[in-house]
Design an enzyme around this catalytic site. Structure first.
Site, PDB file in Angstrom:
ATOM      1  N   TYR A 167      21.446  74.458  22.383  1.00  0.00           N
ATOM      2  CA  TYR A 167      20.461  73.399  22.522  1.00  0.00           C
ATOM      3  C   TYR A 167      19.184  73.908  23.147  1.00  0.00           C
ATOM      4  CZ  TYR A 167      22.618  72.824  27.179  1.00  0.00           C
ATOM      5  OH  TYR A 167      23.129  73.027  28.436  1.00  0.00           O
ATOM      6  N   HIS A 227      25.447  64.669  30.854  1.00  0.00           N
ATOM      7  CA  HIS A 227      24.417  65.288  31.684  1.00  0.00           C
ATOM      8  C   HIS A 227      23.034  64.750  31.361  1.00  0.00           C
ATOM      9  CE1 HIS A 227      27.203  69.055  31.406  1.00  0.00           C
ATOM     10  NE2 HIS A 227      27.652  68.190  32.294  1.00  0.00           N
ATOM     11  N   ASP A 275      31.891  67.785  36.232  1.00  0.00           N
ATOM     12  CA  ASP A 275      31.784  66.632  35.342  1.00  0.00           C
ATOM     13  C   ASP A 275      32.767  65.523  35.709  1.00  0.00           C
ATOM     14  OD1 ASP A 275      29.753  67.895  34.019  1.00  0.00           O
ATOM     15  OD2 ASP A 275      30.944  68.446  32.266  1.00  0.00           O
ATOM     16  N   LYS A 292      16.034  67.280  23.995  1.00  0.00           N
ATOM     17  CA  LYS A 292      16.980  68.321  23.592  1.00  0.00           C
ATOM     18  C   LYS A 292      17.149  68.318  22.080  1.00  0.00           C
ATOM     19  CE  LYS A 292      19.981  68.076  27.675  1.00  0.00           C
ATOM     20  NZ  LYS A 292      21.352  67.788  28.133  1.00  0.00           N
TER      21      LYS A 292
END
Length: 181
Positions: A126, A56, A167, A66
């Protein structure tokens, strides 16, 4: 090797009752990165063994730095450099993150990110520097033939990972495409 990508090892203070650690300290990160980071969103995902999430990223203007950590269980976390002006463009790095070592992976803007759950289950936390934007979210397919990511499926006796429909429909990596400048 990857400019801006850091594997961080927070100090952990153990005693008979358990442990304490600072999972985020602005001063320490500022000292390491030489830039201020302003996280605005925390995310938590739960995955069963064999689940593969990613790859992603969010395109500009909502690209995200991140800070990824596995707070329960273990994962193999992958970052792919999509910065077209980088000497590591199109290269990937994979690290094992788990709740024993408490390491964290700082992933700068311009990278795609994904992970494979190795333990029976895992919680992955995250922090991000931009809010989630549905319109800006993009995916690169986890098994892209150009990237050739070596996912450690042998560690979990899975032939094929469990991948969400979203995904599974990720884009292929294109060397001539400009993802980030």
């Amino acid at each position: 090797m990857f400019e801006g990508l850091y594997l961080l090892k927070p100090k952990v203070f153990n005693d008979d009752s358990g442990y304490f650690m600072e999972s985020w300290n602005r001063k320490i990160i500022l000292n390491i990165l030489k830039k201020d980071i302003d996280f605005c969103q925390d995310n938590l995902s739960f995955s069963k063994q064999g689940v593969l999430r990613g790859l992603h990223f969010q395109k500009d203007p909502f690209a995200q730095d991140k800070l990824v950590s596995c707070i329960q269980g273990s994962i193999f976390d992958v970052a792919v450099d999509l910065r077209s002006n980088s000497k590591t463009f199109g290269k990937w790095v994979g690290v094992f993150l788990n709740d024993r070592d408490n390491e964290q992976l700082f992933i700068p803007k311009g990278f795609a990110n994904g992970f494979l759950t190795l333990s029976e289950s895992a919680y992955v936390k995250y922090k991000t520097t931009e809010y989630y934007s549905f319109e800006s979210e993009r995916y690169v397919i986890w098994n892209d033939k150009v990237l050739k990511i070596r996912w450690p499926l042998n560690k979990i006796n899975f032939r094929n990972p469990i991948v969400s429909k979203k995904d599974s429909n990720g884009d292929i990596f294109e060397k001539d495409f400009i993802y980030f400048k």
